[in-house]
Scaffold this motif. Structure first.
Motif, PDB file in Angstrom:
ATOM      1  N   VAL A 284      23.800  47.180  -9.496  1.00 40.75           N
ATOM      2  CA  VAL A 284      24.523  46.759  -8.299  1.00 40.75           C
ATOM      3  C   VAL A 284      23.825  45.551  -7.689  1.00 40.75           C
ATOM      4  CG1 VAL A 284      25.243  47.388  -5.966  1.00 40.75           C
ATOM      5  CG2 VAL A 284      25.321  49.100  -7.787  1.00 40.75           C
ATOM      6  N   PHE A 285      24.590  44.497  -7.452  1.00 36.84           N
ATOM      7  CA  PHE A 285      24.093  43.334  -6.706  1.00 36.84           C
ATOM      8  C   PHE A 285      24.754  43.351  -5.342  1.00 36.84           C
ATOM      9  CE2 PHE A 285      23.286  42.326 -11.043  1.00 36.84           C
ATOM     10  CZ  PHE A 285      22.127  41.578 -11.030  1.00 36.84           C
ATOM     11  N   ARG A 286      23.975  43.082  -4.318  1.00 39.32           N
ATOM     12  CA  ARG A 286      24.481  43.149  -2.950  1.00 39.32           C
ATOM     13  C   ARG A 286      23.580  42.329  -2.040  1.00 39.32           C
ATOM     14  NH1 ARG A 286      20.706  46.246  -0.611  1.00 39.32           N
ATOM     15  NH2 ARG A 286      19.766  48.005  -1.750  1.00 39.32           N
ATOM     16  N   LEU A 287      24.025  42.181  -0.796  1.00 38.92           N
ATOM     17  CA  LEU A 287      23.159  41.567   0.202  1.00 38.92           C
ATOM     18  C   LEU A 287      22.001  42.522   0.508  1.00 38.92           C
ATOM     19  CD1 LEU A 287      25.772  40.156   2.759  1.00 38.92           C
ATOM     20  CD2 LEU A 287      24.514  38.893   1.003  1.00 38.92           C
ATOM     21  N   PRO A 288      20.826  41.981   0.793  1.00 40.76           N
ATOM     22  CA  PRO A 288      19.698  42.870   1.112  1.00 40.76           C
ATOM     23  C   PRO A 288      19.847  43.506   2.486  1.00 40.76           C
ATOM     24  CG  PRO A 288      19.068  40.578   1.418  1.00 40.76           C
ATOM     25  CD  PRO A 288      20.443  40.561   0.811  1.00 40.76           C
TER      26      PRO A 288
ATOM     27  N   ASN B 220      14.685  26.793   5.751  1.00 40.05           N
ATOM     28  CA  ASN B 220      15.689  26.252   4.818  1.00 40.05           C
ATOM     29  C   ASN B 220      17.081  26.719   5.206  1.00 40.05           C
ATOM     30  OD1 ASN B 220      16.008  24.333   2.800  1.00 40.05           O
ATOM     31  ND2 ASN B 220      16.283  25.883   1.223  1.00 40.05           N
ATOM     32  N   VAL B 221      17.472  27.960   4.872  1.00 30.46           N
ATOM     33  CA  VAL B 221      18.692  28.539   5.447  1.00 30.46           C
ATOM     34  C   VAL B 221      18.379  29.953   5.922  1.00 30.46           C
ATOM     35  CG1 VAL B 221      20.360  27.184   4.137  1.00 30.46           C
ATOM     36  CG2 VAL B 221      19.501  29.321   3.153  1.00 30.46           C
ATOM     37  N   SER B 222      18.947  30.331   7.059  1.00 24.18           N
ATOM     38  CA  SER B 222      18.885  31.724   7.469  1.00 24.18           C
ATOM     39  C   SER B 222      19.680  32.540   6.453  1.00 24.18           C
ATOM     40  CB  SER B 222      19.488  31.905   8.865  1.00 24.18           C
ATOM     41  OG  SER B 222      18.712  31.249   9.844  1.00 24.18           O
ATOM     42  N   GLU B 223      19.306  33.786   6.238  1.00 21.72           N
ATOM     43  CA  GLU B 223      19.907  34.559   5.157  1.00 21.72           C
ATOM     44  C   GLU B 223      20.662  35.775   5.669  1.00 21.72           C
ATOM     45  OE1 GLU B 223      17.227  35.281   1.932  1.00 21.72           O
ATOM     46  OE2 GLU B 223      16.342  33.283   2.082  1.00 21.72           O
ATOM     47  N   MET B 224      21.848  35.975   5.111  1.00 28.55           N
ATOM     48  CA  MET B 224      22.660  37.130   5.465  1.00 28.55           C
ATOM     49  C   MET B 224      21.996  38.419   4.991  1.00 28.55           C
ATOM     50  SD  MET B 224      26.409  35.783   4.296  1.00 28.55           S
ATOM     51  CE  MET B 224      26.726  34.013   4.193  1.00 28.55           C
TER      52      MET B 224
ATOM     53  N   ARG C 175      20.957  35.361  -0.488  1.00 27.83           N
ATOM     54  CA  ARG C 175      20.410  35.651  -1.817  1.00 27.83           C
ATOM     55  C   ARG C 175      20.662  37.124  -2.117  1.00 27.83           C
ATOM     56  NH1 ARG C 175      14.800  33.798  -2.272  1.00 27.83           N
ATOM     57  NH2 ARG C 175      14.868  32.938  -0.161  1.00 27.83           N
ATOM     58  N   PRO C 176      21.040  37.471  -3.332  1.00 24.88           N
ATOM     59  CA  PRO C 176      21.314  38.868  -3.647  1.00 24.88           C
ATOM     60  C   PRO C 176      20.061  39.645  -4.016  1.00 24.88           C
ATOM     61  CG  PRO C 176      21.871  37.501  -5.516  1.00 24.88           C
ATOM     62  CD  PRO C 176      21.413  36.571  -4.429  1.00 24.88           C
TER      63      PRO C 176
END
Length: 308
Positions: free
Chosen positions: A152-156, A248-252, A289-290
């Motif tokens: 499973v790949f998902r948002l952390p 760099n970028v804030s992450e979801m 990032r996943p």
């Protein structure tokens, strides 16, 4: 490293190292550590602290880099090739959001997502739902190549982001093992808004002072130039081999309405591991990032709070 080879290499490696019996989705941890070393890092079990609560976190795999424009373009191309045009339209980047920043972003509207010069830069201007759809697609791709239905790949979760950023310390302010934004050798450790005398300019039209954010340089692996975001493999990775957890970028994350870790538009204090910002719609400061985990049928991933 060329992003065009990352996922192909990882998929081929996983197929070789792991899951020799696809009908039995068993976690071959050592095999996966070897197989994913190209693009993912194994984050071992540990603890994090949120709002004075100590929370246990299971081991997981995290992408070493933010999802790039090239990675996301692969997803769009696959949807288009499969004739899923309704999904394709819903997945499109909202490049017009570059004009939501205080400086005129016309050149980024036209070129940031589409020009090959930006292919290794983090994809931005996406909603949380679009990022989740990308993770669902990535899950399907990896399951097909590994023949393992438990991946499973998902948002952390925010706890997972903090576990990866904190490393061996619960109280580390940044993902590196010292409390400053420059190394002892003077190298800047992240891409963020540097507010000082040299960054202040007077707008020739309004006469007001502003921050010349797009004039900054950054000192990374090769001291390249960053006009807003920096490439996804910039600066130094942390002890787990993960890049750009700060700035760099804030992450979801899975938690709604927030993004974590700060970004190119954040001052230094706001790119700490514990930093959060409001995130309710696509914007040029937020990417993702996943992480890779396993379904609970093959690998439990339930966290638990310990006593304070």
């Amino acid at each position: 490293m060329k992003n065009s080879l990352i996922f192909i290499s990882i998929l081929a490696s996983i197929a070789f190292f792991s899951f020799s019996k696809p009908r039995k989705p068993v976690l071959d941890l050592e095999g996966l550590k070897n197989a994913t070393k190209v693009g993912f890092s194994y984050i071992p079990p540990g603890k994090t602290i949120i709002d004075n609560d100590t929370i246990a976190c299971e081991g997981f795999f995290m992408s070493k880099m933010e999802v790039s424009n090239f990675n996301y373009q692969e997803y769009l191309d696959d949807l288009k090739k499969a004739g899923k045009m309704d999904e394709y339209k819903l997945a499109l980047v909202d490049s017009a959001k570059w004009n939501s920043t205080y400086f005129q972003g016309d050149k980024y509207v036209q070129h940031y997502f589409n020009h090959k010069a930006y292919k290794n830069y983090p994809v931005v201007n996406l909603t949380r739902q679009q990022a989740e759809k990308y993770c669902e697609w990535l899950t399907q791709v990896w399951r097909k190549y590994t023949q393992n239905p438990s991946l499973v790949f998902r948002l952390p979760k925010r706890t997972e982001f903090l576990r990866a950023a904190n490393g061996t310390s619960l109280y580390r302010p940044y993902a590196w093992d010292f409390p400053y934004l420059r190394s002892q050798k003077g190298k800047m450790m992240a891409n963020f808004l540097r507010i000082d005398g040299g960054a202040i300019t007077r707008d020739t039209v309004t006469g007001k002072f502003r921050i010349a954010i797009n004039d900054f340089d950054f000192l990374g692996n090769e001291a390249e130039y960053a006009d807003v975001t920096a490439p996804v493999q910039s600066y130094l990775p942390n002890e787990f081999g993960v890049y750009n957890l700060n700035g760099n970028v804030s992450e979801m994350v899975q938690e709604k309405n927030i993004a974590v870790g700060g970004d190119w538009y954040s001052p230094g204090y706001d790119i700490r591991n514990q930093s959060t910002k409001k995130f309710t719609e696509a914007n040029p400061m937020v990417g993702f990032r996943p992480v890779m985990t396993f379904t609970e049928s093959s690998k439990g991933e339930k966290g638990s709070k310990s006593s304070k």
